[in-house]
Design an enzyme around this catalytic site. Structure first.
Site, PDB file in Angstrom:
ATOM      1  N   SER A  11       0.806  -1.224   0.000  1.00  0.00           N
ATOM      2  CA  SER A  11       0.000   0.000   0.000  1.00  0.00           C
ATOM      3  C   SER A  11       0.844   1.281   0.000  1.00  0.00           C
ATOM      4  CB  SER A  11      -0.984  -0.009   1.170  1.00  0.00           C
ATOM      5  OG  SER A  11      -1.935  -1.029   0.968  1.00  0.00           O
ATOM      6  N   LYS A  69      -9.880  -5.333  10.407  1.00  0.00           N
ATOM      7  CA  LYS A  69     -10.980  -4.737   9.629  1.00  0.00           C
ATOM      8  C   LYS A  69     -12.316  -4.732  10.383  1.00  0.00           C
ATOM      9  CE  LYS A  69      -9.038  -5.796   5.086  1.00  0.00           C
ATOM     10  NZ  LYS A  69      -9.286  -6.355   3.760  1.00  0.00           N
ATOM     11  N   ASP A 113     -12.928  -2.879  -0.708  1.00  0.00           N
ATOM     12  CA  ASP A 113     -12.449  -4.177  -1.228  1.00  0.00           C
ATOM     13  C   ASP A 113     -13.346  -4.716  -2.348  1.00  0.00           C
ATOM     14  OD1 ASP A 113     -10.179  -4.447   0.355  1.00  0.00           O
ATOM     15  OD2 ASP A 113     -11.292  -5.352   2.009  1.00  0.00           O
ATOM     16  N   ALA A 164     -16.395 -18.280   3.441  1.00  0.00           N
ATOM     17  CA  ALA A 164     -17.549 -17.586   4.039  1.00  0.00           C
ATOM     18  C   ALA A 164     -17.084 -16.695   5.184  1.00  0.00           C
ATOM     19  CB  ALA A 164     -18.570 -18.613   4.518  1.00  0.00           C
ATOM     20  N   ALA A 196     -13.512 -11.951   3.949  1.00  0.00           N
ATOM     21  CA  ALA A 196     -13.224 -11.606   2.558  1.00  0.00           C
ATOM     22  C   ALA A 196     -14.414 -11.950   1.656  1.00  0.00           C
ATOM     23  CB  ALA A 196     -11.970 -12.337   2.087  1.00  0.00           C
ATOM     24  N   MET A 226      -8.303 -13.953  -4.448  1.00  0.00           N
ATOM     25  CA  MET A 226      -8.357 -12.602  -3.883  1.00  0.00           C
ATOM     26  C   MET A 226      -7.050 -12.208  -3.207  1.00  0.00           C
ATOM     27  SD  MET A 226     -12.336 -12.305  -2.686  1.00  0.00           S
ATOM     28  CE  MET A 226     -12.097 -10.849  -1.715  1.00  0.00           C
ATOM     29  N   TYR A 242      -2.678 -12.319  -3.455  1.00  0.00           N
ATOM     30  CA  TYR A 242      -1.791 -12.175  -4.606  1.00  0.00           C
ATOM     31  C   TYR A 242      -0.426 -12.787  -4.329  1.00  0.00           C
ATOM     32  CZ  TYR A 242       0.074  -8.266  -1.934  1.00  0.00           C
ATOM     33  OH  TYR A 242       0.641  -7.499  -0.947  1.00  0.00           O
TER      34      TYR A 242
HETATM   35  P1  ATR Z   1     -10.928 -13.667   6.064  1.00  0.00           P
HETATM   36  O1  ATR Z   1     -11.247 -12.386   6.764  1.00  0.00           O
HETATM   37  O2  ATR Z   1      -9.575 -13.693   5.393  1.00  0.00           O
HETATM   38  O3  ATR Z   1     -12.016 -14.118   5.158  1.00  0.00           O
HETATM   39  P2  ATR Z   1     -11.826 -15.510   8.069  1.00  0.00           P
HETATM   40  O4  ATR Z   1     -13.008 -14.665   8.355  1.00  0.00           O
HETATM   41  O5  ATR Z   1     -11.071 -16.120   9.203  1.00  0.00           O
HETATM   42  O6  ATR Z   1     -10.728 -14.737   7.235  1.00  0.00           O
HETATM   43  O7  ATR Z   1     -12.280 -16.665   7.058  1.00  0.00           O
HETATM   44  C1  ATR Z   1     -11.385 -17.591   6.539  1.00  0.00           C
HETATM   45  C2  ATR Z   1     -12.090 -18.382   5.447  1.00  0.00           C
HETATM   46  O8  ATR Z   1     -11.145 -19.255   4.837  1.00  0.00           O
HETATM   47  C3  ATR Z   1     -13.220 -19.249   5.950  1.00  0.00           C
HETATM   48  O9  ATR Z   1     -14.189 -19.364   4.946  1.00  0.00           O
HETATM   49  C4  ATR Z   1     -12.505 -20.568   6.194  1.00  0.00           C
HETATM   50  O10 ATR Z   1     -13.355 -21.709   6.174  1.00  0.00           O
HETATM   51  P3  ATR Z   1     -14.143 -22.182   7.536  1.00  0.00           P
HETATM   52  O11 ATR Z   1     -15.257 -21.193   7.710  1.00  0.00           O
HETATM   53  O12 ATR Z   1     -14.616 -23.529   7.227  1.00  0.00           O
HETATM   54  O13 ATR Z   1     -13.111 -22.111   8.626  1.00  0.00           O
HETATM   55  C5  ATR Z   1     -11.616 -20.600   4.984  1.00  0.00           C
HETATM   56  N1  ATR Z   1     -10.448 -21.488   5.156  1.00  0.00           N
HETATM   57  C6  ATR Z   1      -9.366 -21.288   5.925  1.00  0.00           C
HETATM   58  N2  ATR Z   1      -8.494 -22.320   5.785  1.00  0.00           N
HETATM   59  C7  ATR Z   1      -9.052 -23.196   4.896  1.00  0.00           C
HETATM   60  C8  ATR Z   1      -8.638 -24.439   4.324  1.00  0.00           C
HETATM   61  N3  ATR Z   1      -7.466 -25.010   4.625  1.00  0.00           N
HETATM   62  N4  ATR Z   1      -9.458 -25.035   3.441  1.00  0.00           N
HETATM   63  C9  ATR Z   1     -10.638 -24.474   3.106  1.00  0.00           C
HETATM   64  N5  ATR Z   1     -11.083 -23.295   3.605  1.00  0.00           N
HETATM   65  C10 ATR Z   1     -10.302 -22.661   4.499  1.00  0.00           C
END
Ligand code: ATR
Length: 279
Positions: free
Chosen positions: A17, A66, A102, A128, A131, A221, A223
């Site tokens: 940034s 955030k 975003d 979910a 992001a 999403m 990089y």
């Molecule tokens: P962010 O703000 O980056 O979205 P978050 O709110 O902690 O971070 O969400 C992480 C997302 O990545 C979730 O959808 C998580 O899936 P779960 O809800 O089942 O935990 C997903 N995620 C993280 N590690 C994963 C993995 N190894 N395989 C599949 N999904 C993963």
């Protein structure tokens, strides 16, 4: 006097940034300084207040702050409300104004930079978490025919789809549904977006091969190197095109810059320079 901005995160040393905003400032002739500030995980609010008290004009907020920035904001844009997260703060006389750029950054990268028209297309959103939530309304606004949310934890995907279904009438006839990652495989999508944090943890989500057709776009999403495992998987399973989120990063920054300065910077040359730098 030079106006001051900063990105707050933890970690934040890797953030592009400062380089992006310095390029925008040069290009538009705006007199501003932009730095990266590492805030302690339990000290974001104090660090932000100290920066504002020292004359800061606004801030970007990245992981993991955030949601906290959303809570701290005195007023918020509609898109920040939908995302329940804030990545851009403007320090106004009335207090902290919180926005979320975003989703707009994602759409600008998909539509303008990659030439992908979402209207009438089928979209798979993986994840979910925060992001995915931030991307949902901007994606629905583009009137895809179908938007499926798939998450490792299927219940979390279902809850997100249920929440956003309530907003659908104004958005046209989008079919919005949800499932677990383990239920995927029977259908290919025009666009598959990885909004999980799996790549950042060094392990891509476990996916079936049949998600991509010969004209599918696979989009991460995140990089750089952390995006590679998902994109390599997509390439190996027939995706026509692959893109990481560098363009989204620059576009969300441009949207923040516009909120702060009222000027819209040109982004293509900035994306190109960053790509060259990381090649
Ligand atoms: P962010 O703000 O980056 O979205 P978050 O709110 O902690 O971070 O969400 C992480 C997302 O990545 C979730 O959808 C998580 O899936 P779960 O809800 O089942 O935990 C997903 N995620 C993280 N590690 C994963 C993995 N190894 N395989 C599949 N999904 C993963």
């Amino acid at each position: 006097m030079t106006d001051r901005y900063a990105v707050f995160g933890n970690p934040v040393a890797h953030s592009l940034s400062p380089a992006i905003h310095a390029a925008f400032a040069r290009q538009t002739g705006q007199d501003l300084a932009y730095e990266a500030i590492l805030a302690p995980r339990d000290g974001f609010a104090a660090a932000l207040r100290a920066f504002a008290a020292a004359g800061g004009s606004g801030a970007n907020v990245t992981l993991p702050f955030k949601e906290e920035a959303w809570r701290l904001a005195d007023a918020r844009s509609a898109r920040a409300e939908a995302a329940r997260a804030v990545n851009t703060l403007r320090f106004d006389a009335a207090g902290l104004f919180g926005d979320n750029t975003d989703g707009a950054g994602l759409i600008a990268d998909l539509c303008r930079n990659l030439g992908f028209d979402l209207s009438g297309r089928s979209v798979l959103l993986l994840g979910a978490g925060g992001a995915a939530r931030g991307a949902l309304l901007p994606l629905l606004d583009q009137s895809p025919a179908r938007l499926a949310i798939a998450n490792r934890n299927a219940q979390r995907a279902a809850a997100l789809a249920a929440e956003f279904s309530a907003r659908l009438p104004a958005k046209g006839r989008v079919r919005l549904d949800a499932c677990g990652l383990d239920a995927l495989g029977a259908e290919a999508f025009d666009l598959v977006i990885d909004a999980t944090s799996a790549g950042l943890a060094g392990a891509p989500p476990v996916l079936p091969g049949g998600l991509f057709s010969r004209d599918s776009l696979a989009y991460a999403m995140i990089y750089g190197q952390p995006a590679e495992a998902f994109l390599a998987f997509a390439r190996a399973h027939g995706a026509a095109r692959c893109a990481d989120g560098l363009g989204m990063l620059v576009e969300q920054a441009a949207e923040s810059f516009h909120l702060w300065r009222g000027v819209r910077p040109e982004t293509a040359s900035v994306i190109e320079r960053l790509r060259e730098r990381s090649a």
